[in-house]
Design an enzyme around this catalytic site. Sequence first.
Site, PDB file in Angstrom:
ATOM      1  N   LYS A   1      -5.145  10.042  21.012  1.00 13.55           N
ATOM      2  CA  LYS A   1      -6.151  10.557  21.960  1.00 13.55           C
ATOM      3  C   LYS A   1      -6.103  12.082  22.063  1.00 13.55           C
ATOM      4  O   LYS A   1      -7.127  12.740  21.987  1.00 13.55           O
ATOM      5  CB  LYS A   1      -5.897  10.030  23.388  1.00 13.55           C
ATOM      6  CG  LYS A   1      -5.965   8.548  23.557  1.00 13.55           C
ATOM      7  CD  LYS A   1      -5.867   8.177  25.025  1.00 13.55           C
ATOM      8  CE  LYS A   1      -4.595   8.630  25.726  1.00 13.55           C
ATOM      9  NZ  LYS A   1      -3.378   7.947  25.326  1.00 13.55           N
TER      10      LYS A   1
ATOM     11  N   ARG B   1      -6.793   6.183  34.115  1.00 15.92           N
ATOM     12  CA  ARG B   1      -5.891   5.145  33.601  1.00 15.92           C
ATOM     13  C   ARG B   1      -5.921   3.900  34.476  1.00 15.92           C
ATOM     14  O   ARG B   1      -5.282   2.909  34.132  1.00 15.92           O
ATOM     15  CB  ARG B   1      -4.467   5.680  33.580  1.00 15.92           C
ATOM     16  CG  ARG B   1      -3.993   6.234  32.222  1.00 15.92           C
ATOM     17  CD  ARG B   1      -2.624   6.819  32.463  1.00 15.92           C
ATOM     18  NE  ARG B   1      -1.735   6.898  31.363  1.00 15.92           N
ATOM     19  CZ  ARG B   1      -1.529   7.972  30.613  1.00 15.92           C
ATOM     20  NH1 ARG B   1      -2.273   9.030  30.759  1.00 15.92           N
ATOM     21  NH2 ARG B   1      -0.590   7.974  29.699  1.00 15.92           N
TER      22      ARG B   1
ATOM     23  N   ARG C   1       7.727  11.098  17.521  1.00 18.76           N
ATOM     24  CA  ARG C   1       7.091  12.272  18.117  1.00 18.76           C
ATOM     25  C   ARG C   1       8.152  13.227  18.676  1.00 18.76           C
ATOM     26  O   ARG C   1       9.147  12.794  19.251  1.00 18.76           O
ATOM     27  CB  ARG C   1       6.184  11.789  19.250  1.00 18.76           C
ATOM     28  CG  ARG C   1       5.280  12.821  19.808  1.00 18.76           C
ATOM     29  CD  ARG C   1       4.038  12.225  20.369  1.00 18.76           C
ATOM     30  NE  ARG C   1       4.265  11.381  21.534  1.00 18.76           N
ATOM     31  CZ  ARG C   1       3.282  10.817  22.206  1.00 18.76           C
ATOM     32  NH1 ARG C   1       2.030  10.967  21.806  1.00 18.76           N
ATOM     33  NH2 ARG C   1       3.530  10.068  23.252  1.00 18.76           N
TER      34      ARG C   1
ATOM     35  N   ARG D   1      10.469  13.507  23.873  1.00 22.40           N
ATOM     36  CA  ARG D   1      10.049  13.399  25.268  1.00 22.40           C
ATOM     37  C   ARG D   1      10.773  12.213  25.897  1.00 22.40           C
ATOM     38  O   ARG D   1      10.894  11.169  25.258  1.00 22.40           O
ATOM     39  CB  ARG D   1       8.534  13.138  25.332  1.00 22.40           C
ATOM     40  CG  ARG D   1       7.706  14.387  25.273  1.00 22.40           C
ATOM     41  CD  ARG D   1       6.230  14.141  25.062  1.00 22.40           C
ATOM     42  NE  ARG D   1       5.634  13.065  25.843  1.00 22.40           N
ATOM     43  CZ  ARG D   1       4.320  12.794  25.849  1.00 22.40           C
ATOM     44  NH1 ARG D   1       3.495  13.542  25.148  1.00 22.40           N
ATOM     45  NH2 ARG D   1       3.840  11.807  26.547  1.00 22.40           N
TER      46      ARG D   1
ATOM     47  N   ARG E   1       5.136   1.903  29.083  1.00 22.11           N
ATOM     48  CA  ARG E   1       3.826   2.536  28.994  1.00 22.11           C
ATOM     49  C   ARG E   1       2.812   1.630  28.304  1.00 22.11           C
ATOM     50  O   ARG E   1       1.648   1.569  28.706  1.00 22.11           O
ATOM     51  CB  ARG E   1       3.941   3.873  28.252  1.00 22.11           C
ATOM     52  CG  ARG E   1       4.733   4.899  29.055  1.00 22.11           C
ATOM     53  CD  ARG E   1       5.233   6.000  28.177  1.00 22.11           C
ATOM     54  NE  ARG E   1       4.233   7.016  27.947  1.00 22.11           N
ATOM     55  CZ  ARG E   1       4.199   7.788  26.880  1.00 22.11           C
ATOM     56  NH1 ARG E   1       5.075   7.639  25.922  1.00 22.11           N
ATOM     57  NH2 ARG E   1       3.273   8.706  26.763  1.00 22.11           N
TER      58      ARG E   1
HETATM   59  P1  AMP Z   1       0.307  11.216  28.517  1.00 24.18           P
HETATM   60  O1  AMP Z   1       0.671  12.560  27.982  1.00 24.18           O
HETATM   61  O2  AMP Z   1      -1.155  11.029  28.732  1.00 24.18           O
HETATM   62  O3  AMP Z   1       0.920  10.090  27.725  1.00 24.18           O
HETATM   63  O4  AMP Z   1       0.958  11.128  29.976  1.00 24.18           O
HETATM   64  C1  AMP Z   1       2.349  11.240  30.170  1.00 24.18           C
HETATM   65  C2  AMP Z   1       2.717  10.663  31.520  1.00 24.18           C
HETATM   66  O5  AMP Z   1       2.054  11.397  32.574  1.00 24.18           O
HETATM   67  C3  AMP Z   1       2.309   9.209  31.767  1.00 24.18           C
HETATM   68  O6  AMP Z   1       3.228   8.283  31.209  1.00 24.18           O
HETATM   69  C4  AMP Z   1       2.288   9.170  33.287  1.00 24.18           C
HETATM   70  O7  AMP Z   1       3.601   9.154  33.829  1.00 24.18           O
HETATM   71  C5  AMP Z   1       1.682  10.536  33.633  1.00 24.18           C
HETATM   72  N1  AMP Z   1       0.201  10.462  33.642  1.00 24.18           N
HETATM   73  C6  AMP Z   1      -0.643  11.096  32.772  1.00 24.18           C
HETATM   74  N2  AMP Z   1      -1.917  10.810  33.067  1.00 24.18           N
HETATM   75  C7  AMP Z   1      -1.888   9.975  34.129  1.00 24.18           C
HETATM   76  C8  AMP Z   1      -2.878   9.295  34.871  1.00 24.18           C
HETATM   77  N3  AMP Z   1      -4.188   9.415  34.569  1.00 24.18           N
HETATM   78  N4  AMP Z   1      -2.484   8.508  35.912  1.00 24.18           N
HETATM   79  C9  AMP Z   1      -1.188   8.376  36.230  1.00 24.18           C
HETATM   80  N5  AMP Z   1      -0.187   8.953  35.550  1.00 24.18           N
HETATM   81  C10 AMP Z   1      -0.526   9.757  34.502  1.00 24.18           C
END
Ligand code: AMP
Length: 223
Positions: A13, A90, A129, A162, A173
């Site tokens: 994404k 989400r 990653r 990470r 996740r």
């Molecule tokens: P991402 O980089 O999009 O994978 O996001 C990393 C982490 O940030 C996720 O696993 C959540 O802990 C938090 N996070 C990111 N976007 C959201 C969202 N829209 N709602 C809730 N938590 C989020």
Amino acid sequence: MNIIVIGPQGSGKGTQADLIGPKIGAAKLSTGDLFRAEIAAETPLGLRVKEILASGNLVEDELTLAIVDERLNTLASDGISSYIFDGFPRTTAQAVGLDQLLETRGQKVDAVIELTVPEDVLIERMSSRRVCSGCGANYNLAFQTTQRDDICDQCGGQLVQRPDDMPGAIRKRLQLYNDLTKPLLDFYGARGLVTTVDGNQDVERVQEAIVHALSAAAINSEA
Ligand code: AMP
């Protein structure tokens, strides 16, 4: 045009949002990036969400919507009013909240791209990653080699995994994606906004498929 890219973690994404955004004049808005920036700057919000991100859980809807609202204001003050959302919404509550945030700005969601990738490929991608502890640049050791092992080509910083890319957090996740985020495909599908793209192909091929889907969406929204 406001676009949402939906897909499990590791589906590409962020990469696609980075590539497509400039092509269609839309700013990428990644809630994950926003939270990571807060954590790096050790702000009160960053300290509050640090553990949540490390565990792979989701930040509360209210906090997430507040950070998006703030970001939309900042972008609007820079004259930007087209967005490509990455990792947001989400949950259904976030999708309802986004509708409201856009409506108050005289806007709406115009297209939703779903990226699909088989689960074993996702796990492989996330496990390989790495992120630079210095400048935050992203690498994937499965596709890219760096000039020196585990060292960032851009700033010489150490590459690290990470915390949410560790096996336990990865499983968490993926489960949250299936339980809470996938239902959004019905939410937006009922409005005829969703196009599914095979994310398990070359980055360029995925990009072409998305651009094609967005052209069709633009024609539909004008019709
Ligand atoms: P991402 O980089 O999009 O994978 O996001 C990393 C982490 O940030 C996720 O696993 C959540 O802990 C938090 N996070 C990111 N976007 C959201 C969202 N829209 N709602 C809730 N938590 C989020």
